[in-house]
Design an enzyme around this catalytic site. Structure first.
Site, PDB file in Angstrom:
ATOM      1  N   THR A  48      41.405 106.186  67.829  1.00  0.00           N
ATOM      2  CA  THR A  48      42.123 106.497  69.324  1.00  0.00           C
ATOM      3  C   THR A  48      43.034 107.838  68.641  1.00  0.00           C
ATOM      4  O   THR A  48      43.892 108.438  69.745  1.00  0.00           O
ATOM      5  CB  THR A  48      43.028 105.648  69.816  1.00  0.00           C
ATOM      6  OG1 THR A  48      44.011 105.035  68.753  1.00  0.00           O
ATOM      7  CG2 THR A  48      42.236 104.237  70.556  1.00  0.00           C
ATOM      8  N   SER A  97      54.244  99.905  52.814  1.00  0.00           N
ATOM      9  CA  SER A  97      55.033 101.179  52.499  1.00  0.00           C
ATOM     10  C   SER A  97      56.397 101.125  52.980  1.00  0.00           C
ATOM     11  O   SER A  97      56.991 100.274  53.908  1.00  0.00           O
ATOM     12  CB  SER A  97      54.243 102.235  53.501  1.00  0.00           C
ATOM     13  OG  SER A  97      54.278 101.961  54.747  1.00  0.00           O
ATOM     14  N   ASP A 133      43.840  98.980  57.013  1.00  0.00           N
ATOM     15  CA  ASP A 133      42.774  98.110  57.067  1.00  0.00           C
ATOM     16  C   ASP A 133      42.215  97.949  55.838  1.00  0.00           C
ATOM     17  O   ASP A 133      41.462  96.949  55.241  1.00  0.00           O
ATOM     18  CB  ASP A 133      41.850  98.663  58.185  1.00  0.00           C
ATOM     19  CG  ASP A 133      42.434  98.860  59.590  1.00  0.00           C
ATOM     20  OD1 ASP A 133      43.382  98.130  59.899  1.00  0.00           O
ATOM     21  OD2 ASP A 133      42.014  99.759  60.236  1.00  0.00           O
TER      22      ASP A 133
END
Length: 314
Positions: free
Chosen positions: A49, A189, A237
């Site tokens: 997206t 992170s 992912d």
């Protein structure tokens, strides 16, 4: 040599026709590293997206249940791992929890690897990019049944209700997350200051294991990796999938598992940015299509990563 018993992963994530996010980012690395991967596509989109346009379909919780019932009727609902990532729908997430709980009754050694994707920080300000009502589901239902979680700093803060300003805060937040259920927590992170300087990103890991005599031991590590100047999609992912694989191969050594995961990650990102810049041409900014992860080209690095990032034991 005795072949390793086949290891089967149920991965419930997005699918894109073109590019590498969700199941497309997780399946290839897991297969290359020797896992059988069964995928449920929580959405099927033309592309991620971040592009100007996208089209496609979304799987609802009833449809997820129906697919799982099919596996169950054939008695092939036996898994060693479940892997989940980005989800936008609370009822879908609740159904995932039901499935995980049922699979854990089948196999008490099943490991659920969950990336609790909710949001991120931009210029120090955190914002959620999933509906707010997912937070209580993750916090109260999902995390308690998860074994390995990979939140970023903002997601770890959301789950615990506690802000992280220092490494000490982060370690305490990871302890709070352990107390909620998972024995492995990796904050993928953070905006913490890296000892190596501003060009580095800090990730932190914590593995709590119970010894034979019932005593608990916690291994904590810090990983500093070079920042790559681009916005990639699918990196979380890929990270969760490789962490699943490397923690499987090094079950009580989070340090080595994270070194291999982050090193492989660096190889993929460096190859991707180099290729993206070449495709965009001199002086042009690479677009979403240019920045798709170079997954197939990185097969050797994924399979056997040269360790270019070392972890520090804290």
């Amino acid at each position: 040599m005795e072949p390793e018993r086949e290891c089967r992963v149920l991965s419930i994530q997005s699918h894109v026709v073109r590019g590498y996010v969700g199941n497309k980012a997780a399946t290839f690395p897991l297969q290359v590293l020797g896992f059988e991967v069964d995928t449920v596509n929580s959405v099927q989109f033309s592309n991620h997206t971040g592009y100007a346009h996208w089209k496609g379909q979304v799987l609802n919780s009833d449809e997820l249940h129906e697919l799982y019932e099919g596996l169950k009727l054939n008695k092939v609902n036996q898994y060693d791992y479940v892997l989940t990532g980005y989800t936008r729908d609370t009822s879908f997430l609740a159904m995932v929890v039901d499935i995980v709980q049922e699979l854990k009754q089948q196999n008490s050694n099943l490991v659920y690897v969950c990336d609790p994707v909710m949001g991120d920080k931009w210029n120090g300000e955190g914002s959620m990019y999933v509906p707010k009502d997912l937070l209580p589901v993750y916090r109260d239902k999902v995390v308690p049944v998860a074994d390995i979680i990979t939140p970023n700093q903002f997601e770890a803060e959301l789950l615990t209700g506690r802000k992280i300003h220092t490494e000490k805060d982060a370690l305490e937040v990871m302890d709070m997350l352990h107390a909620m259920g998972p024995e492995t927590v990796v904050i993928t992170s953070s905006d913490l200051q890296a000892p190596l300087g501003n060009d580095y990103l800090i990730a932190l890991g914590s593995h709590r294991k119970t010894n034979a005599d019932g005593t608990k031991m916690t291994q904590r590590i810090r990983v500093e990796s070079p920042k790559v100047d681009a916005v990639f999609v699918g990196t979380g992912d890929l990270f969760a999938a490789m962490l699943l694989a490397w923690t499987h191969k090094h079950p009580n050594n989070l340090k080595v598992a994270c070194e291999k995961t982050v090193s492989a990650m660096q190889h993929v990102l460096q190859r991707t940015i180099k290729s993206a810049k070449a495709q965009a041409g001199e002086g042009n900014k690479p677009n979403s299509a240019h920045l798709e992860l170079r997954m197939v080209q990185s097969k050797k690095d994924i399979e056997n990563p040269e360790i270019i990032v070392k972890a520090t034991v804290l």
